[in-house]
Design a protein around this motif. Structure first.
Motif, PDB file in Angstrom:
ATOM      1  N   MET A 125       0.827  -1.203   0.000  1.00 47.66           N
ATOM      2  CA  MET A 125       0.000   0.000   0.000  1.00 47.66           C
ATOM      3  C   MET A 125       0.862   1.254   0.000  1.00 47.66           C
ATOM      4  SD  MET A 125      -2.726  -1.178   2.913  1.00 47.66           S
ATOM      5  CE  MET A 125      -1.434  -1.136   4.143  1.00 47.66           C
ATOM      6  N   VAL A 126       0.200   2.378  -0.312  1.00 50.66           N
ATOM      7  CA  VAL A 126       0.824   3.691  -0.233  1.00 50.66           C
ATOM      8  C   VAL A 126      -0.118   4.596   0.542  1.00 50.66           C
ATOM      9  CG1 VAL A 126      -0.161   4.444  -2.439  1.00 50.66           C
ATOM     10  CG2 VAL A 126       1.850   5.604  -1.544  1.00 50.66           C
ATOM     11  N   ARG A 127       0.419   5.485   1.341  1.00 51.81           N
ATOM     12  CA  ARG A 127      -0.412   6.375   2.147  1.00 51.81           C
ATOM     13  C   ARG A 127      -1.162   7.370   1.271  1.00 51.81           C
ATOM     14  NH1 ARG A 127       2.037   9.216   7.226  1.00 51.81           N
ATOM     15  NH2 ARG A 127       3.090  10.351   5.574  1.00 51.81           N
ATOM     16  N   SER A 128      -2.410   7.669   1.640  1.00 50.54           N
ATOM     17  CA  SER A 128      -3.204   8.618   0.863  1.00 50.54           C
ATOM     18  C   SER A 128      -2.586  10.007   0.892  1.00 50.54           C
ATOM     19  CB  SER A 128      -4.637   8.662   1.401  1.00 50.54           C
ATOM     20  OG  SER A 128      -4.642   9.055   2.768  1.00 50.54           O
ATOM     21  N   PHE A 183       0.238  10.062  -1.577  1.00 47.86           N
ATOM     22  CA  PHE A 183      -0.273  10.082  -2.949  1.00 47.86           C
ATOM     23  C   PHE A 183      -0.785  11.465  -3.330  1.00 47.86           C
ATOM     24  CE2 PHE A 183      -3.807   9.699  -5.943  1.00 47.86           C
ATOM     25  CZ  PHE A 183      -3.159   9.120  -7.023  1.00 47.86           C
ATOM     26  N   ALA A 184      -1.478  12.117  -2.414  1.00 48.80           N
ATOM     27  CA  ALA A 184      -2.043  13.433  -2.692  1.00 48.80           C
ATOM     28  C   ALA A 184      -0.955  14.468  -2.975  1.00 48.80           C
ATOM     29  CB  ALA A 184      -2.909  13.884  -1.522  1.00 48.80           C
ATOM     30  N   ALA A 185       0.217  14.274  -2.364  1.00 51.55           N
ATOM     31  CA  ALA A 185       1.315  15.238  -2.537  1.00 51.55           C
ATOM     32  C   ALA A 185       2.200  14.934  -3.735  1.00 51.55           C
ATOM     33  CB  ALA A 185       2.166  15.275  -1.272  1.00 51.55           C
ATOM     34  N   LEU A 186       1.943  13.823  -4.442  1.00 53.42           N
ATOM     35  CA  LEU A 186       2.803  13.455  -5.564  1.00 53.42           C
ATOM     36  C   LEU A 186       2.689  14.436  -6.722  1.00 53.42           C
ATOM     37  CD1 LEU A 186       2.628   9.578  -6.080  1.00 53.42           C
ATOM     38  CD2 LEU A 186       4.601  10.952  -5.461  1.00 53.42           C
ATOM     39  N   THR A 187       3.800  14.605  -7.444  1.00 52.56           N
ATOM     40  CA  THR A 187       3.831  15.424  -8.658  1.00 52.56           C
ATOM     41  C   THR A 187       4.402  14.584  -9.792  1.00 52.56           C
ATOM     42  OG1 THR A 187       6.064  16.256  -8.227  1.00 52.56           O
ATOM     43  CG2 THR A 187       4.210  17.506  -7.291  1.00 52.56           C
ATOM     44  N   GLU A 188       4.380  15.139 -10.999  1.00 53.88           N
ATOM     45  CA  GLU A 188       4.954  14.427 -12.136  1.00 53.88           C
ATOM     46  C   GLU A 188       6.463  14.283 -12.013  1.00 53.88           C
ATOM     47  OE1 GLU A 188       3.779  16.356 -15.693  1.00 53.88           O
ATOM     48  OE2 GLU A 188       1.658  15.857 -15.497  1.00 53.88           O
ATOM     49  N   LYS A 189       7.099  15.204 -11.299  1.00 47.39           N
ATOM     50  CA  LYS A 189       8.554  15.145 -11.117  1.00 47.39           C
ATOM     51  C   LYS A 189       8.947  13.939 -10.286  1.00 47.39           C
ATOM     52  CE  LYS A 189      12.479  17.925  -9.543  1.00 47.39           C
ATOM     53  NZ  LYS A 189      12.884  19.194  -8.908  1.00 47.39           N
ATOM     54  N   GLY A 190       8.139  13.645  -9.261  1.00 49.22           N
ATOM     55  CA  GLY A 190       8.380  12.454  -8.461  1.00 49.22           C
ATOM     56  C   GLY A 190       9.284  12.682  -7.267  1.00 49.22           C
ATOM     57  N   THR A 191       9.231  11.721  -6.323  1.00 47.63           N
ATOM     58  CA  THR A 191      10.060  11.766  -5.130  1.00 47.63           C
ATOM     59  C   THR A 191      10.150  10.367  -4.550  1.00 47.63           C
ATOM     60  OG1 THR A 191      10.393  12.872  -3.013  1.00 47.63           O
ATOM     61  CG2 THR A 191       8.136  12.238  -3.557  1.00 47.63           C
TER      62      THR A 191
END
Length: 610
Positions: free
Chosen positions: A439-442, A445-453
């Motif tokens: 799983m991944v935390r919601s 996920f909400a803070a993700l961008t196309e650049k990535g981290t």
């Protein structure tokens, strides 16, 4: 019985940076060099013995005896170059670096430009280069606005012209010379410039209908000025890879020795035994292409490119851009290979990267900036990526944030499952899918961008419902509203209703799923949950500290390896190597900083027990 002065039939020689006093010392150094220079085994490198001049070809490395001989030959290459440089510098003062760069350029098949006022030995350096090569010939010419192609490439043959063949008599002119020196080159006319472009880039001169392979090994140009902008000289200027500013003598004692000297400064100072034969030059030229460019050297080059881009974007540099063509970058890498090869290594090192500063300036104001770019790239980047320092920082930050969120939830009297929601990954590789789900935390996920981290993946144990951190991966926002990309592959997220196993695709803004608590969904008391979490955090903090300990050991090994490359380097003076030593000091400082942060994080949650 073999004498101690020989190992496997070859003379025991000492090269710069090779301090072997006995066969035992030499064998120990051979073992270290063999590990660093595997590329040379199997190359047919022609290394003539300086005593006999006989060829001793590199073997295929089939046995330890032959491997040892191969390493001795590599040391012999470095020793010969060191001896040649010593001979070339005889009677010259404070020109060691310029002479070394001129020789390196010649052996790398590149051209060098010497900028400086009259009377600082620019022409003398060029003339001496011809003595490096056995049977070497030279051609030199002082250009002017009135120079014609006949003076550079040879006069047109009258007898052949009568037969309708336009050909030049090139003997004793540029197309037949092994070393060429063109003074005040920017005064040459367009017809000379155009012919030089092909000669410099392809070593070919078109004589009428015939293409002549030019035997030129080195072209040295000089001037007391740089080419004017917008004067059609940009293409020719780009062909000169190495650019060096030559100054007069500064040291008072050296100046006295120069003006009081009575030797013949223009004579041949290189003995025949040390001269480079045509066969040897060809095999060295072919051999250096096998030198490996490691990831940390590519990282330095990429960092320099970024610095140049940032320089060009600044408003104050609108009229002072630094332009480096793709062709010049490719040539720079070849120069680094040549530097490593001639220093007896099969892999380029950080110290070789210092040479880049001579290749990326176009105007005088660029020289200081170029040196700064290279020094910063070596000092601040270098092995950082290879040691995964950026990734470890991101993992540690995610770990710290996870602890902070859980502790906030614990103080509020709830469990982790009450404080956060999670999305299950659909299709992500999971060999233990029957035991737990990934799983991944919601919130992540909400803070993700196309650049990535880099973010944490979590697992939920199917039987108990317990959630724990499992690994950190690089994520970025996917093409759909409910998808993300991990390691270049896109995955759809699923939502889950508490207490059920059904799942459906997410649409719109993800709402997430609440993960049932352990023991059938019963909530643990906040304090008890935190104590259990603290035990898991202790284990992970210990893993971080083990990782930094291993990194510290790696840094010490890499530092020792780079110091061996730095010691006695033939083309980089000791004073220019400060960025390499500073890089390892910075790495150790960053590792120490990571360890302080890890211990600080551990202390923060250990207070829970109190």
């Amino acid at each position: 019985m073999r004498k101690h002065s020989q190992v496997h039939g070859l003379p025991l020689v000492r090269a710069p940076g090779i301090g072997a006093e006995s066969p035992q010392d030499l064998r120990r150094q051979i073992r270290g060099l063999a590990a660093e220079s595997p590329v040379f085994f199997g190359l047919g490198i022609c290394c003539a013995n300086s005593q006999t001049g006989k060829k001793a070809p590199i073997s295929d490395g089939a046995s330890p005896v032959r491997r040892n001989r191969d390493i001795l030959l590599l040391m012999s290459v470095q020793r010969r170059i060191a001896a040649i440089l010593k001979r070339l510098n005889a009677g010259l003062y404070e020109k060691e670096e310029v002479v070394a760069l001129a020789l390196l350029s010649a052996l790398a098949g590149e051209s060098i430009f010497l900028l400086g006022p009259p009377g600082v030995a620019k022409s003398m350096i060029a003339r001496r280069l011809k003595f490096v090569f056995q049977g070497g010939t030279s051609f030199e010419y002082l250009m002017s606005r009135f120079s014609t192609p006949d003076e550079i490439f040879g006069p047109v043959s009258i007898s052949r012209l009568k037969n309708d063949r336009y050909e030049r008599l090139t003997e004793n002119y540029l197309p037949s010379a092994s070393v060429v020196f063109l003074d005040e080159i920017w005064k040459a006319g367009p017809s000379i410039q155009n012919a030089l472009l092909t000669v410099l880039n392809e070593r070919v001169y078109r004589n009428g209908e015939v293409e002549i392979r030019v035997p030129m090994k080195a072209l040295v140009s000089a001037s007391n000025e740089l080419p004017e902008k917008d004067n059609g000289l940009a293409a020719l200027w780009d062909r000169f890879l190495v650019r060096v500013y030559v100054e007069g003598i500064r040291d008072g004692e050296e100046f006295r020795r120069m003006i009081s000297g009575s030797g013949n400064s223009y004579g041949d100072t290189v003995p025949d035994a040390d001269k480079i034969t045509e066969e040897c030059w060809r095999e060295w030229t072919a051999g250096l292409t096998g030198v490996r460019i490691p990831e940390h050297v590519f990282g330095v080059i990429e960092a320099v490119r970024v610095y140049i881009g940032e320089h060009n974007q600044k408003e104050e540099n609108a009229e002072n851009h630094i332009y480096i063509s793709d062709r010049r970058w490719r040539k720079i890498v070849r120069l680094l290979r040549a530097s490593a090869f001639l220093n007896g290594r099969g892999e380029a090192a950080l110290i070789d990267c210092v040479l880049i500063r001579h290749c990326i300036w176009n105007e005088m104001p660029h020289r200081e900036a170029a040196a700064g770019f290279v020094n910063d790239a070596v000092e601040k980047h270098g092995y950082s990526s290879a040691l995964r320092l950026p990734e470890i920082r991101e993992e540690l930050a995610a770990f710290q944030e996870e602890i902070a969120a859980r502790m906030r939830a614990g103080r509020a009297g709830g469990s982790e499952s009450a404080a956060a929601e999670y999305y299950e990954l659909d299709g992500y590789p999971n060999p233990h899918a029957d035991v737990f789900s990934l799983m991944v935390r919601s919130l992540d996920f909400a803070a993700l961008t196309e650049k990535g981290t880099s973010l944490a993946l979590y697992y939920r144990h199917t039987a108990t419902g317990q959630i724990a951190h499992t690994q950190t991966v690089r994520m970025s926002r996917g093409t759909g509203s409910g998808s993300l990309v991990i390691n270049g592959k896109e995955y759809v997220l699923k939502s889950c209703v508490p207490g059920t196993s059904g799942a459906s695709g997410i649409s719109g803004v993800p709402g997430g799923f609440c993960v049932p608590g352990a023991s059938g969904g019963a909530q643990e008391e906040g304090g008890e949950a935190l104590l259990r979490a603290a035990e898991a955090w202790d284990s992970r903090a210990g893993d971080f500290l083990k990782c930094t300990g291993r990194m510290r050991g790696q840094v010490e090994k890499l530092r020792a390896k780079e110091l061996r490359a730095l010691k006695g380097h033939l083309f980089v003076p000791p004073g220019a190597a400060g960025s390499v030593e500073a890089h390892f000091a910075l790495l150790l400082k960053e590792i120490e900083k990571l360890e302080v942060e890890i211990r600080g994080i551990r202390n923060s949650y250990r207070k829970i027990r109190e």
